[in-house]
Design an enzyme around this catalytic site. Structure first.
Site, PDB file in Angstrom:
ATOM      1  N   CYS A   1     -10.069   2.370 -18.220  1.00 53.53           N
ATOM      2  CA  CYS A   1     -10.550   3.749 -18.406  1.00 53.53           C
ATOM      3  C   CYS A   1      -9.361   4.512 -17.850  1.00 53.53           C
ATOM      4  O   CYS A   1      -9.197   5.248 -16.779  1.00 53.53           O
ATOM      5  CB  CYS A   1     -11.800   4.015 -17.245  1.00 53.53           C
ATOM      6  SG  CYS A   1     -12.645   5.590 -17.406  1.00 53.53           S
TER       7      CYS A   1
ATOM      8  N   CYS B   1     -22.244   4.025 -19.241  1.00 56.95           N
ATOM      9  CA  CYS B   1     -21.532   5.353 -18.883  1.00 56.95           C
ATOM     10  C   CYS B   1     -22.088   6.719 -19.373  1.00 56.95           C
ATOM     11  O   CYS B   1     -22.436   6.652 -20.641  1.00 56.95           O
ATOM     12  CB  CYS B   1     -20.030   5.088 -19.480  1.00 56.95           C
ATOM     13  SG  CYS B   1     -19.095   6.145 -19.015  1.00 56.95           S
TER      14      CYS B   1
ATOM     15  N   CYS C   1     -15.301  -1.432 -23.362  1.00 59.27           N
ATOM     16  CA  CYS C   1     -15.206  -1.338 -21.824  1.00 59.27           C
ATOM     17  C   CYS C   1     -16.474  -1.824 -21.150  1.00 59.27           C
ATOM     18  O   CYS C   1     -17.491  -1.945 -21.790  1.00 59.27           O
ATOM     19  CB  CYS C   1     -15.405   0.256 -21.506  1.00 59.27           C
ATOM     20  SG  CYS C   1     -15.747   0.720 -19.822  1.00 59.27           S
TER      21      CYS C   1
ATOM     22  N   CYS D   1     -13.326   2.931 -24.600  1.00 60.32           N
ATOM     23  CA  CYS D   1     -14.579   2.873 -24.215  1.00 60.32           C
ATOM     24  C   CYS D   1     -15.156   1.768 -25.007  1.00 60.32           C
ATOM     25  O   CYS D   1     -15.958   0.955 -24.654  1.00 60.32           O
ATOM     26  CB  CYS D   1     -15.446   4.340 -24.860  1.00 60.32           C
ATOM     27  SG  CYS D   1     -14.902   5.607 -23.840  1.00 60.32           S
TER      28      CYS D   1
ATOM     29  N   GLU E   1       0.791  -1.227   0.053  1.00 63.32           N
ATOM     30  CA  GLU E   1      -0.035  -0.016  -0.051  1.00 63.32           C
ATOM     31  C   GLU E   1       0.856   1.186   0.038  1.00 63.32           C
ATOM     32  O   GLU E   1       0.547   2.066  -0.870  1.00 63.32           O
ATOM     33  CB  GLU E   1      -0.917  -0.139   1.222  1.00 63.32           C
ATOM     34  CG  GLU E   1      -1.978   1.018   1.107  1.00 63.32           C
ATOM     35  CD  GLU E   1      -2.812   1.011   0.104  1.00 63.32           C
ATOM     36  OE1 GLU E   1      -2.933   1.889  -0.777  1.00 63.32           O
ATOM     37  OE2 GLU E   1      -3.373  -0.144  -0.460  1.00 63.32           O
TER      38      GLU E   1
HETATM   39 FE1  SF4 Z   1     -14.229   5.029 -19.030  1.00 65.91          FE
HETATM   40 FE2  SF4 Z   1     -16.949   5.400 -19.604  1.00 65.91          FE
HETATM   41 FE3  SF4 Z   1     -15.075   4.806 -21.696  1.00 65.91          FE
HETATM   42 FE4  SF4 Z   1     -15.618   2.861 -19.771  1.00 65.91          FE
HETATM   43  S1  SF4 Z   1     -17.104   3.711 -21.276  1.00 65.91           S
HETATM   44  S2  SF4 Z   1     -13.613   3.532 -20.572  1.00 65.91           S
HETATM   45  S3  SF4 Z   1     -16.106   3.974 -17.962  1.00 65.91           S
HETATM   46  S4  SF4 Z   1     -15.435   6.547 -20.300  1.00 65.91           S
END
Ligand code: SF4
Length: 308
Positions: free
Chosen positions: A197, A213, A207, A204, A42
């Site tokens: 992200c 999102c 993702c 995206c 940590e």
């Molecule tokens: Fe980030 Fe949203 Fe893109 Fe996913 S969809 S990578 S959470 S900005």
């Protein structure tokens, strides 16, 4: 700024946890029950990249395999073993922290946040992360990755450089923690921020939470503005020179000490008497932080510096 509807929270959490189960990073400090090893990871991870910690974590643990071995070592030995991790103040605070845990807590890490936050070098983030990792408490944790993911996921962020205020993110993080699964949840959001992200280039398409999102279609990729409040010397931040001083003392084993002028010439080859006030300030700062000692002579020419 638009926020995603609250009723998606449970779906978001489930989706991220499922993604983590398949794609989470396998790291040596994860899923273990040893509070000492978790603590070391940590503190290292707080300001050092994961790849570097992966290399140096086992080396440090070989040198100091237990909390009592760390607490009982001279501080200079801990600073020497911290080589390569940067931000050497952490080595001093970690050594103090180990001593305090052995002396005041019978070698155990306290469970309460207010007690954790009173330990040297432990702020709000680290206290929460340790309570979750060591005591498996269901608490919110907000680090730089989590802050970024939650900002983008729940608010429509105009650019990749934008983030929501700290207070709002902690509130959001608190509302999301799944009961009984706070530990994997913390790791999952961190991994999503570190691998999908990311700060500059969020991936995206693909993702796992693309469908939830708020920023997915609108976020504009920009280079984050360079904000530096650090004092510079010949174009380099003083932080770099501080690191060079400690590195030079480490290489000399730190015990015999090095003349300040020699040190000045080692860290800055064009060093001359005109730079003495600058070097004095650097040394005073390092001494105040407990990293070095000087013999404090009346003349700077006779100043000798060693690791504290
Ligand atoms: Fe980030 Fe949203 Fe893109 Fe996913 S969809 S990578 S959470 S900005």
């Amino acid at each position: 700024m638009q926020r995603a509807p609250a009723h998606t929270d449970a779906q978001v959490v489930r989706t991220i946890l499922r993604w983590y189960a398949r794609h989470g990073r396998r790291l040596p400090w994860r899923g273990i029950g040893d509070p000492y090893r978790i603590l070391i990871a940590e503190i290292m991870l707080h300001q050092t990249q994961v790849n570097r910690v992966l290399l140096l974590y086992p080396v440090f643990l070989r040198r100091f395999p237990t909390l009592s071995s760390l607490a009982g070592a001279p501080q200079s030995a801990v600073v020497i073993a911290w080589r390569g991790l940067g931000y050497n103040n952490r080595a001093v605070r970690l050594h103090k922290l180990a001593g305090m845990l052995v002396r005041d807590f019978e070698g155990a890490l306290p469970e309460q946040i207010n007690e954790l936050e009173r330990l040297p070098g432990i702020g709000k983030y680290s206290a929460h992360a340790l309570a979750v990792s060591v005591h498996r408490r269901d608490l919110p944790v907000v680090d730089v990755n989590i802050k970024r993911v939650l900002s983008r996921l729940f608010w429509r962020m105009p650019t990749t450089a934008d983030l929501r205020p700290e207070k709002e993110i902690w509130q959001r993080a608190e509302a999301l923690v799944p009961r009984g699964r706070g530990y994997p949840w913390m790791q999952a959001v961190m991994d999503l921020g570190a691998t999908v992200c990311t700060a500059r280039t969020p991936a995206c398409p693909g993702c796992p939470v693309e469908q939830f999102c708020a920023s997915v279609r609108t976020i504009v990729r920009v280079r984050p503005p360079r904000i530096t409040k650090e004092s510079l010397m010949a174009g380099e931040p003083n932080r770099i020179y501080r690191g060079r001083i400690i590195e030079t003392l480490r290489s000399s084993k730190g015990h015999s000490g090095i003349c300040a002028v020699t040190l000045g010439k080692t860290i800055y080859p064009r060093f001359s008497h005109r730079n003495e006030p600058w070097l004095r300030r650097l040394l005073a700062g390092l001494e105040k932080d407990g990293l070095i000692r000087t013999n404090n002579p009346p003349s700077f020419r006779h100043c000798v510096v060693r690791l504290a």
